[in-house]
Write a protein that holds these residues in place. Structure first.
Motif, PDB file in Angstrom:
ATOM      1  N   ASN A   1       0.872  -1.174   0.000  1.00  0.00           N
ATOM      2  CA  ASN A   1       0.000   0.000   0.000  1.00  0.00           C
ATOM      3  C   ASN A   1       0.910   1.226   0.000  1.00  0.00           C
ATOM      4  O   ASN A   1       1.420   1.633   1.029  1.00  0.00           O
ATOM      5  N   LEU A   2       1.101   1.809  -1.192  1.00  0.00           N
ATOM      6  CA  LEU A   2       2.052   2.913  -1.281  1.00  0.00           C
ATOM      7  C   LEU A   2       1.699   3.830  -2.442  1.00  0.00           C
ATOM      8  O   LEU A   2       0.939   3.481  -3.340  1.00  0.00           O
ATOM      9  N   SER A   3       2.281   5.016  -2.404  1.00  0.00           N
ATOM     10  CA  SER A   3       2.124   5.996  -3.480  1.00  0.00           C
ATOM     11  C   SER A   3       3.495   6.583  -3.777  1.00  0.00           C
ATOM     12  O   SER A   3       4.278   6.849  -2.850  1.00  0.00           O
ATOM     13  N   THR A   4       3.798   6.778  -5.058  1.00  0.00           N
ATOM     14  CA  THR A   4       5.125   7.264  -5.422  1.00  0.00           C
ATOM     15  C   THR A   4       5.046   8.060  -6.723  1.00  0.00           C
ATOM     16  O   THR A   4       4.003   8.138  -7.355  1.00  0.00           O
ATOM     17  N   ARG A   5       6.172   8.651  -7.098  1.00  0.00           N
ATOM     18  CA  ARG A   5       6.300   9.348  -8.377  1.00  0.00           C
ATOM     19  C   ARG A   5       7.486   8.745  -9.126  1.00  0.00           C
ATOM     20  O   ARG A   5       8.488   8.371  -8.534  1.00  0.00           O
TER      21      ARG A   5
ATOM     22  N   PRO B   1       0.925  10.476 -10.557  1.00  0.00           N
ATOM     23  CA  PRO B   1       1.261   9.696  -9.358  1.00  0.00           C
ATOM     24  C   PRO B   1       0.927   8.226  -9.566  1.00  0.00           C
ATOM     25  O   PRO B   1      -0.040   7.877 -10.246  1.00  0.00           O
TER      26      PRO B   1
ATOM     27  N   THR C   1      -0.057   4.789  -7.618  1.00  0.00           N
ATOM     28  CA  THR C   1      -0.589   4.303  -6.345  1.00  0.00           C
ATOM     29  C   THR C   1      -0.797   2.801  -6.435  1.00  0.00           C
ATOM     30  O   THR C   1      -1.384   2.303  -7.391  1.00  0.00           O
TER      31      THR C   1
ATOM     32  N   LYS D   1      -2.403  -0.396  -4.251  1.00  0.00           N
ATOM     33  CA  LYS D   1      -3.289  -0.640  -3.110  1.00  0.00           C
ATOM     34  C   LYS D   1      -3.439  -2.120  -2.770  1.00  0.00           C
ATOM     35  O   LYS D   1      -4.219  -2.472  -1.894  1.00  0.00           O
TER      36      LYS D   1
ATOM     37  N   GLY E   1      -3.991  -1.007  -8.421  1.00  0.00           N
ATOM     38  CA  GLY E   1      -3.669   0.378  -8.121  1.00  0.00           C
ATOM     39  C   GLY E   1      -4.074   1.301  -9.243  1.00  0.00           C
ATOM     40  O   GLY E   1      -4.987   1.006 -10.020  1.00  0.00           O
TER      41      GLY E   1
ATOM     42  N   THR F   1      -6.648   2.773 -13.960  1.00  0.00           N
ATOM     43  CA  THR F   1      -6.661   1.803 -12.863  1.00  0.00           C
ATOM     44  C   THR F   1      -6.273   0.432 -13.409  1.00  0.00           C
ATOM     45  O   THR F   1      -6.496   0.122 -14.576  1.00  0.00           O
TER      46      THR F   1
END
Length: 249
Positions: free
Chosen positions: A2-6, A13, A15, A17, A35, A41
């Motif tokens: 579960n993370l978000s990054t660039r 972004p 993401t 999940k 994600g 998606t």
């Protein structure tokens, strides 16, 4: 996970999940990845990235829902993609991907082997070679190197609407040829455009809607074109079966 990054090569972004991953001395594998990247998606992604002198990416399965306009604007801004996209001037709507398989070197997309199957979702495509936006509302497609296969795609252009199946031959330089079958209802504007593209006789004057059945449009290469089909007027009068072959200059 579960993370978000660039990622600097993607202007959206990223993401994640759900899903799991494994790491070993040769690379990284992921399973059941879900994600989003911008408005796109994805779910059920199984993939592996092998390290080495030339990193290799293999995507084994997955499903996606794509905002076609967002992806088109990003790809069109890339210098390497401008030649491939020169026949497309605008895109909007969505694409639902049900089958995703890909294999090839990370740094050389031209060498990728892939098979992508899905369906258009109110997709609108603009092109310098079209007199208006092309609307794709239903139907399935299979995309692989060198070809796009259409199955019962419902398309509309100007005052024409058609159900199309067949193959489009493509390359990094754009559309190379077509072999498609279709049934259509065409008004005066659409028929005038078809007359020009297919080289139909100028004496054929169209003032009402026409029905086209069991039609075939084949462009085996850039210098040749053939069209065959049955045409009936709005009042039910059948015209002789039409066959036209010509070389384009």
């Amino acid at each position: 996970m579960n993370l978000s990054t660039r990622y600097r090569r993607i202007p959206f972004p990223v993401t994640i999940k759900g899903g799991s991953f494994t790491y070993d001395k040769d690379g990284v594998s992921v399973k059941d990845l879900a994600g989003a990247v911008g408005q796109m998606t994805f779910s059920g992604i199984a993939a592996r990235l092998d390290q080495g002198g030339e990193p290799q990416l293999a995507v084994l399965s997955g499903a996606m829902r794509i905002d076609a306009g967002e992806i088109y604007r990003w790809l069109a801004s890339q210098e390497k993609m401008k030649a491939a996209l020169r026949e497309i001037s605008a895109v909007s709507g969505g694409i639902a991907i049900s089958t995703l398989a890909l294999n090839g070197p990370v740094n050389d997309p031209k060498a990728w082997r892939f098979k992508i199957a899905g369906a258009a979702d109110n997709l609108v495509i603009g092109s310098p070679s079209l007199p208006d936006g092309l609307f794709l509302r239903q139907g399935r497609f299979i995309l692989s190197p060198g070809s796009i296969v259409l199955d019962a795609a419902h398309a509309s252009l100007l005052d024409a609407a058609a159900t199309v199946s067949g193959t489009l031959m493509v390359s990094s330089e754009g559309l190379q040829g077509t072999d498609v079958f279709f049934d259509a209802e065409v008004g005066p504007k659409g028929m005038q455009w078809i007359k020009t593209v297919a080289g139909l006789p100028h004496i054929l004057k169209i003032q009402q809607r026409l029905s086209l059945a069991r039609c075939r449009l084949a462009i085996p290469h850039k210098d040749a074109l053939s069209f065959q089909g049955e045409i009936a007027t709005q009042g039910g009068q059948a015209l002789p079966s039409t066959l036209c072959e010509r070389r384009r200059t």
